[in-house]
Write a protein that holds these residues in place. Structure first.
Motif: not given
Length: 352
Positions: A224, A226, A245-246, A261-264, A282
């Motif tokens: 993980h 973050k 994430d981020h 993959t999120h908010h990257t 993303c």
């Protein structure tokens, strides 16, 4: 009787050669229609097969997930030895369910894939929480420095090591407890390393890191990431999933079964993935084949169970881009020249 004449404008008749040409055209037209009918039939059968495969997957996947959840519920109230056996079985079956999902991605719709991945992620979280509750690891924390007005520590008491990173099973992310067994958090401009012995197929969490270089040897169970900013993170083969994430302005090198993959933004990913990578919310994410090498990499691949001959690093699904036949603007492939330069960099960066 005289032979039939060639085609004549006045009579409207055609000769023998004209009749042959007409017959050939009719045969070609018939053949084209037959081929078109065959293609339609194959397309219909293919669609039917895909639908049947999707129905079989959904039935099998969710039945097995329910069975695993029922098994996991048996941990409540059981003695420690029984819980250890139950968790071992649940872990093995969850990994098999992950593999079943990865092997089915080619014929699943995006909706079916996303729904199944969400269900699997919740199951993995439940497993981690059950393991933490039933078999908690000893918490390790450094004592805060004594205030000037406090009583001085005993002469034989060792001073606290304030420079070492916290590594516990109770790391917190955004105020919520994360059930992980290895972690680095809240670090800035430092070099961080985990050995294969420290990881030993555990869940690994990296959170709130800035300008850090991280080397993870061995084979984590899950990874993980973050709130990562301007970091270089190189990791050995992850046996199941990687969740990002981020993350921004970073370079990552990761082999895994599944990547979400999120908010990257503005991040390079050197990837080995046996399913299809997924991005959501993303932009500026670029991909290339995994290229990090270190002495025990082959052994770690064997431990992870990943198929080294199967790498879908360029097969990326963007859940924010549904325009069929048009490439998503949110991700790209790293140019070959840049890949070669990065290969040299990553190879040199095997250790901090």
């Amino acid at each position: 009787m005289d032979a039939m004449p060639e085609f004549n404008r006045e009579s409207g008749f055609a000769g023998e050669s004209g009749a042959v040409k007409i017959q050939e055209r009719l045969q070609k037209r018939h053949q084209a229609r037959a081929e078109d009918a065959e293609r339609r039939k194959e397309a219909k059968e293919s669609k039917s097969v895909a639908e049947e495969q999707g129905e079989y997957f959904c039935s099998s996947f969710y039945t097995e997930r329910a069975s695993i959840e029922e098994l996991l519920s048996g941990c409540s109230g059981a003695d420690r030895a029984a819980v250890a056996l139950l968790l071992e079985e649940v872990t093995a079956r969850t990994l098999q369910l992950q593999k079943f999902l990865n092997d089915s991605t080619l014929f699943l719709t995006q909706y079916e894939l996303r729904k199944a991945q969400d269900a699997l992620q919740k199951l993995q979280s439940s497993l981690a929480e059950a393991r933490e509750e039933a078999l908690p690891r000893k918490k390790f924390a450094f004592r805060a420095r004594a205030k000037a007005t406090d009583k001085a520590p005993a002469a034989d008491a060792p001073p606290p090591d304030a420079g070492a990173p916290a590594d516990s099973g109770g790391a917190k992310v955004d105020g919520a407890a994360e059930s992980v067994q290895c972690s680095f958090s809240n670090m800035d401009s430092v070099c961080l390393t985990k050995t294969a012995e420290e990881i030993q197929k555990r869940d690994v969490l990296l959170t709130h890191l800035t300008n850090c270089k991280v080397r993870l040897f061995g084979s984590p169970s899950t990874l993980h990431l973050k709130h990562i900013d301007s970091c270089e993170i190189l990791c050995g083969p992850v046996s199941s999933s990687v969740f990002i994430d981020h993350c921004r302005n970073s370079t990552l090198a990761i082999p895994c079964q599944q990547l979400r993959t999120h908010h990257t933004t503005d991040t390079k990913v050197y990837l080995h993935v046996t399913s299809r990578a997924i991005i959501e919310d993303c932009r500026g994410v670029s991909f290339a084949p995994f290229s990090w090498s270190y002495p025990t990499l082959e052994e770690d691949y064997a431990v992870s169970g990943l198929d080294q001959g199967r790498n879908n690093w360029s097969q990326v699904d963007d859940f924010n881009w549904l325009a069929a036949g048009t490439h998503s603007p949110n991700w790209s492939v790293i140019p070959e020249v840049s890949i070669h330069i990065a290969d040299q960099f990553i190879y040199a960066a095997a250790v901090c």
